[in-house]
Design a protein around this motif. Structure first.
Motif, mmCIF file in Angstrom:
data_model
loop_
_atom_site.group_PDB
_atom_site.id
_atom_site.type_symbol
_atom_site.label_atom_id
_atom_site.label_comp_id
_atom_site.label_asym_id
_atom_site.label_seq_id
_atom_site.Cartn_x
_atom_site.Cartn_y
_atom_site.Cartn_z
ATOM 1 N N ASN A 265 24.744 27.271 34.992
ATOM 2 C CA ASN A 265 25.397 27.155 36.294
ATOM 3 C C ASN A 265 26.996 26.473 35.769
ATOM 4 N N ASN B 16 28.746 29.405 33.519
ATOM 5 C CA ASN B 16 29.240 30.490 34.699
ATOM 6 C C ASN B 16 30.158 29.565 35.557
ATOM 7 N N HIS B 17 30.620 27.935 36.182
ATOM 8 C CA HIS B 17 31.564 27.393 36.583
ATOM 9 C C HIS B 17 32.855 27.146 35.797
ATOM 10 N N LEU C 45 33.496 29.928 33.481
ATOM 11 C CA LEU C 45 34.127 30.941 33.628
ATOM 12 C C LEU C 45 35.427 31.620 34.651
ATOM 13 N N ARG C 46 34.816 30.817 35.766
ATOM 14 C CA ARG C 46 35.381 31.427 37.175
ATOM 15 C C ARG C 46 36.588 30.409 37.813
ATOM 16 N N THR C 47 36.353 29.176 36.752
ATOM 17 C CA THR C 47 38.022 28.138 37.416
ATOM 18 C C THR C 47 38.640 28.150 36.098
ATOM 19 N N ASP D 283 28.424 35.206 33.347
ATOM 20 C CA ASP D 283 29.287 35.857 33.931
ATOM 21 C C ASP D 283 30.802 35.858 32.739
ATOM 22 N N GLU E 179 34.239 37.253 33.195
ATOM 23 C CA GLU E 179 34.716 36.602 33.944
ATOM 24 C C GLU E 179 36.377 35.892 32.818
#
Length: 530
Positions: A465, A468-469, A471-473, A491, A494
């Motif tokens: 988690n 992925n956080h 990678l996304r932000t 992910d 990203e």
């Protein structure tokens, strides 16, 4: 030490019982108790077994994965192995053929011995087969110093299933030509110093999500599909003079008249496909007969060993019912069957004994070769060199799933460029966000806790988690030090850039840091699809 008679003398001198005994290769365990050692000595003396296959310990045997037995660490395993081989040889009437699985070096079974990269790492190398040749050669040298004749390698399976629990990182990849080329280079390296090898696991164990140590995989493909892909490396390697072929415990209905007959027990597979169609005249060895894919289905003592022999296996690896197996083969087999298998095995032993080391020397330090491999395999999967340069020059924060003090990758980068480092261990997403503050650039170093795909390669759900956080932000450049299939947990698409280093050895971390600092190019190519 026992001698080995020339075949023409041996065939007349050995009794039928002794000839059948030569086909058996029970397991030997480096960390056995004295009582267990003596039991194996008696087995050798009474049944005239032809060889032994060494494993680390009974607790580490693959069929004990589910038992969670504690594996004892033994810093002197190599010396113990040398002594045990000498001791067992002295109990044998005829010289034993000593085998081991040393796919990535003796370290696969023995503490404090040289370790080379996994096959999947070697699969990322382009246009430098000499490195793979040298791996085979160095591993063979180290095996010979212990008294080992026979490395049950390389794995020539084409791994096309990301969830494969038993092949995966042990395969050179999913391209048949790459797998064949690397397998051949590895074999030639071993052969250059007189080491026997065995391609495995015929007819191809790469496209399954079932571990044959625990159950029977079933491959539902047509013969044409198999000949064009899974069987391709084996056919080419047989044409190039491999010493032996190991047959796996997997059912392939298109190649066998019995729908769920394991390949290792299939006459169609061994006597038909391997012998007649592919023209192989060397030794066929079974995969370990203790594996649950076959062992759990035969409760009559000796029956499994007889069926494996009758199907066409010359060497019965990890046979657990030696005495009963010999008796059943003696009762049911023809003299021609026995003699053909005996001749192949004895000829292999003659070849092995000629290449024995008389005075063992030191093991080879793997660092130099591993560094060259790391330079050749590092792969820029996403992004460009210029992306990494701009990222580096504009400042960044380092985050890893390892302890801050354990990352040589970060330590070496920090020698030339100052930056803050944080660990994902025992922290929350909110804590990481607080530490990062307004910084957008994140250099993310991930080391999969385990090499196999079960339980997301050992990553906790919290770690998944948090990654992925990030990678996304954030603007993330990701370096992965481990099985590339582990990228599929995240992910990763990203990320701004993704670099695969494949191993977590110091030499691979060192090369990865040099790559990030712009000192080395990325030459490798991902050998599988994520």
């Amino acid at each position: 030490m026992p001698r080995l008679l020339p075949y023409k003398r041996a065939t007349h001198q050995l009794t039928p019982n002794e000839k059948i005994g030569q086909l058996f290769m029970p397991a030997a365990f480096i960390n056995d108790s004295e009582e267990e050692i003596q039991a194996l000595e008696n087995l050798i003396a009474e049944n005239h077994v032809g060889g032994l296959c060494f494993f680390h310990s009974r607790a580490s045997a693959a069929t004990n994965y589910e038992g969670k037995k504690k594996v004892t660490y033994n810093a002197q395993s190599f010396r113990t192995l040398q002594n045990l081989i000498k001791r067992y040889q002295e109990k044998a009437k005829y010289r034993l053929l000593i085998a081991i699985d040393a796919e990535w070096g003796l370290a696969m079974r023995i503490e404090n011995t040289p370790q080379y990269p996994y096959a999947l790492t070697l699969g990322a190398i382009e246009d430098n087969m000499d490195l793979v040749f040298q791996v085979g050669k160095n591993i063979a040298h180290d095996c010979k110093q212990a008294g080992i004749h026979y490395n049950l390698a390389p794995v020539s399976d084409i791994n096309s299933n990301p969830k494969n629990p038993v092949i995966g990182y042990r395969s050179f990849g999913e391209d048949k030509c790459n797998v064949t080329e690397k397998s051949l280079a590895y074999l030639k390296g071993m052969q250059s110093v007189g080491m026997l090898g065995s391609v495995k696991h015929f007819p191809g164990h790469g496209d399954t999500a079932v571990d044959s140590h625990l159950g029977l995989p079933i491959i539902e493909k047509t013969k044409e599909e198999l000949l064009n892909n899974e069987l391709y490396p084996f056919r080419i390697l047989i044409e190039n003079g491999v010493d032996s072929v190991m047959v796996g415990h997997l059912a392939v209905p298109a190649l066998s008249s019995g729908k769920h007959i394991p390949s290792s027990l299939s006459k169609d597979m061994i006597k038909g496909l391997i012998r007649k169609e592919f023209g192989f005249e060397g030794v066929v060895i079974s995969d370990a007969l203790n594996m649950h894919a076959v062992a759990k289905n035969y409760t009559i003592k000796g029956e499994l060993e007889w069926l494996a022999f009758d199907a066409g296996n010359d060497i019965l690896c990890f046979a657990e019912q030696v005495t009963a197996g010999i008796e059943m083969i003696l009762e049911k087999a023809s003299n021609v069957q026995i003699e053909e298998a005996f001749k192949r095995v004895w000829s292999l032993k003659e070849k092995a004994v000629k290449a024995e080391v008389k005075l063992p020397t030191t093991l080879i330090n793997p660092d130099t070769l591993n560094e060259e491999i790391a330079k050749s395999c590092i792969t820029l999967l996403k992004g460009t060199k210029e992306d990494i340069t701009r990222f580096r020059d504009s400042g960044f924060i380092g985050i890893s799933n390892a302890l801050e003090t354990e990352s040589l990758f970060f330590k070496m980068i920090k020698e030339g460029q100052d930056f803050c480092r944080y660990s994902l261990i025992n922290v929350s997403t909110a804590t990481i966000d607080e530490k990062i503050g307004e910084e957008e650039n994140i250099l993310l170093s991930l080391v999969p806790p385990q090499v196999k795909p079960t339980d997301d390669f050992g990553f906790t759900q919290n770690e998944v988690n948090m990654v992925n956080h990030l990678l996304r932000t954030n603007n993330v450049i990701l370096y992965l030090f481990g099985n590339p299939y582990a990228l599929g947990v995240f992910d990763y698409h990203e990320a701004h850039a993704v670099v695969l280093a494949y191993q977590n050895f110091e030499m691979f971390q060192k090369v990865a840091s040099a790559h990030f600092l712009g000192q080395l190019p990325a030459k490798g190519k991902l050998p599988v699809k994520i």
